[in-house]
Scaffold this motif. Structure first.
Motif, PDB file in Angstrom:
ATOM      1  N   GLU A   1      -2.831  -5.181  -1.345  1.00  0.00           N
ATOM      2  CA  GLU A   1      -4.073  -4.412  -1.422  1.00  0.00           C
ATOM      3  C   GLU A   1      -5.250  -5.308  -1.752  1.00  0.00           C
ATOM      4  O   GLU A   1      -6.359  -5.128  -1.225  1.00  0.00           O
ATOM      5  CB  GLU A   1      -3.924  -3.293  -2.461  1.00  0.00           C
ATOM      6  CG  GLU A   1      -3.005  -2.170  -2.018  1.00  0.00           C
ATOM      7  CD  GLU A   1      -2.760  -1.147  -3.113  1.00  0.00           C
ATOM      8  OE1 GLU A   1      -2.346  -0.022  -2.777  1.00  0.00           O
ATOM      9  OE2 GLU A   1      -2.993  -1.473  -4.303  1.00  0.00           O
TER      10      GLU A   1
ATOM     11  N   SER B   1       1.312   4.937   3.513  1.00  0.00           N
ATOM     12  CA  SER B   1       1.100   4.062   2.372  1.00  0.00           C
ATOM     13  C   SER B   1       1.710   2.695   2.670  1.00  0.00           C
ATOM     14  O   SER B   1       2.604   2.557   3.523  1.00  0.00           O
ATOM     15  CB  SER B   1       1.742   4.655   1.123  1.00  0.00           C
ATOM     16  OG  SER B   1       3.154   4.680   1.265  1.00  0.00           O
TER      17      SER B   1
ATOM     18  N   ARG C   1       3.677   1.139   0.858  1.00  0.00           N
ATOM     19  CA  ARG C   1       5.089   1.242   0.466  1.00  0.00           C
ATOM     20  C   ARG C   1       5.943   1.674   1.665  1.00  0.00           C
ATOM     21  O   ARG C   1       7.001   1.102   1.932  1.00  0.00           O
ATOM     22  CB  ARG C   1       5.221   2.247  -0.676  1.00  0.00           C
ATOM     23  CG  ARG C   1       6.634   2.425  -1.212  1.00  0.00           C
ATOM     24  CD  ARG C   1       6.637   3.518  -2.265  1.00  0.00           C
ATOM     25  NE  ARG C   1       5.780   3.176  -3.384  1.00  0.00           N
ATOM     26  CZ  ARG C   1       6.182   2.533  -4.463  1.00  0.00           C
ATOM     27  NH1 ARG C   1       7.444   2.164  -4.575  1.00  0.00           N
ATOM     28  NH2 ARG C   1       5.341   2.275  -5.436  1.00  0.00           N
TER      29      ARG C   1
ATOM     30  N   ASN D   1      -4.855  10.862   3.777  1.00  0.00           N
ATOM     31  CA  ASN D   1      -4.846   9.535   4.383  1.00  0.00           C
ATOM     32  C   ASN D   1      -4.467   9.595   5.856  1.00  0.00           C
ATOM     33  O   ASN D   1      -3.565  10.335   6.253  1.00  0.00           O
ATOM     34  CB  ASN D   1      -3.848   8.618   3.664  1.00  0.00           C
ATOM     35  CG  ASN D   1      -4.319   8.236   2.277  1.00  0.00           C
ATOM     36  OD1 ASN D   1      -5.516   8.103   2.038  1.00  0.00           O
ATOM     37  ND2 ASN D   1      -3.382   8.059   1.361  1.00  0.00           N
TER      38      ASN D   1
END
Length: 339
Positions: free
Chosen positions: A225, A208, A210, A204
């Motif tokens: 999302e 993230s 998170r 990625n």
């Protein structure tokens, strides 16, 4: 006059576009220096080039002198365009012509970060996979729907190599070093760069959700999302709650407790941030950008944009155009035919 190179020495040319990212340049150049030192042999040689053979400033203001002339690029094995956020301001007919000429000679052509935009405008990415910085990916896909632009860290497809910029250049170059000189040398280079892991191309680009938002609740992450997937074909908050199997009241409480906002306001912010990126990165009409971000009318889009950012979409675009002067050059008939 440049000294002769060993027959196994690979030459890289770095085409520095004004306001290029110094981090991007370091990412695709420094691994070669480390490889030479660790191998105790000149495996690679590199040259800095500018489109007009004049000194060029990086985005941090540091001035770089070219170490080779643009006319010499044809003798290199690989030329990598190193650019920054203002790459689109410098995609002049002359620069595009230079890139097409190099590709026609069979060189490997690459780009870091937003440099992929110049390759695309030169017609050099048609039928190739490519990537670029995540912040510019949306606008790039809108401008070039025919190009397979991914969100990979880097893409190596035949004679085209592109990376998303920054530290992704380290991973791409160590992949190239590994292919030619072995995995052991590549990992040694990674250690010298204090780069503990050579990431795969499919890793990625972004943190993230998170980590980015410092949230841990899986339902909240799932809701965000869902919003990100539906920036154009917007959903009602009630529909989002249904998709993640929560009551609307429970979802409202999650957003309030963790992000100090409501789902509707957070969703609107996502859509407006996307609109801002499209205003800055593309020439699409403002009403089309509004539609692409889920606004049914131009007046609603303009009103929401002004309330959120403190100025209108038209002012946003004007500010972006004035930020870096762009000297528009005239196109020749051959350029028009090609483009």
């Amino acid at each position: 006059m440049h000294p002769l190179k060993h027959s196994d020495t690979i030459e890289f040319g770095y085409l520095l576009i004004p306001q290029f990212s110094l981090l991007s340049l370091a990412g695709v150049l420094e691994p070669l220096r480390f490889a030479n030192r660790l191998a105790d042999h000149e495996l690679y040689r590199w040259w800095l080039v500018t489109p007009d053979d004049q000194p060029v400033a990086a985005s941090n203001g540091i001035i770089f002198q070219p170490t080779a002339q643009a006319a010499e690029c044809s003798r290199f094995d690989t030329v990598i365009v190193v650019a920054g956020l203002d790459a689109d301001k410098y995609s002049t007919p002359e620069v595009l012509r230079q890139l097409r000429n190099l590709a026609a000679k069979g060189l490997n052509i690459g780009a870091t970060s937003v440099g992929s935009l110049l390759l695309a405008r030169a017609g050099l990415l048609d039928s190739y996979r490519c990537t670029l910085h995540w912040e510019n990916l949306e606008g790039f896909r809108e401008e070039f729907p025919q190009i397979n632009a991914t969100n990979e860290l880097y893409e190596i497809d035949g004679k085209r190599l592109t990376c998303s910029g920054g530290s992704a250049g380290l991973d791409m170059m160590m992949h190239l070093i590994s292919q030619r000189h072995g995995y052991a040398l590549a990992t040694s280079v990674a250690e010298q760069c204090i780069h503990p892991e050579i990431r795969k191309s499919e890793a990625n680009q972004r943190m993230s959700l998170r980590t980015r938002l410092n949230v841990t609740n899986p339902h909240l992450i799932e809701a965000i999302e869902c919003m990100e997937r539906h920036l154009e074909d917007t959903l009602e908050c009630r529909q989002i709650a249904e998709q993640i199997s929560l009551s609307l009241r429970h979802m409202n409480r999650l957003f309030q407790d963790n992000l100090r906002t409501t789902p509707a306001r957070f969703y609107l912010s996502l859509r407006l941030k996307r609109a801002r990126a499209l205003l800055q990165q593309t020439a699409f009409p403002i009403h089309e950008i509004g539609l692409a971000c889920g606004f049914a009318s131009s007046s609603h889009f303009v009103r929401c944009y002004g309330n959120h950012f403190g100025h209108t979409p038209t002012a946003e675009r004007h500010r972006e155009q004035q930020r870096t002067p762009y000297r528009q050059e005239s196109l020749t008939p051959s350029d028009i035919d090609y483009l």
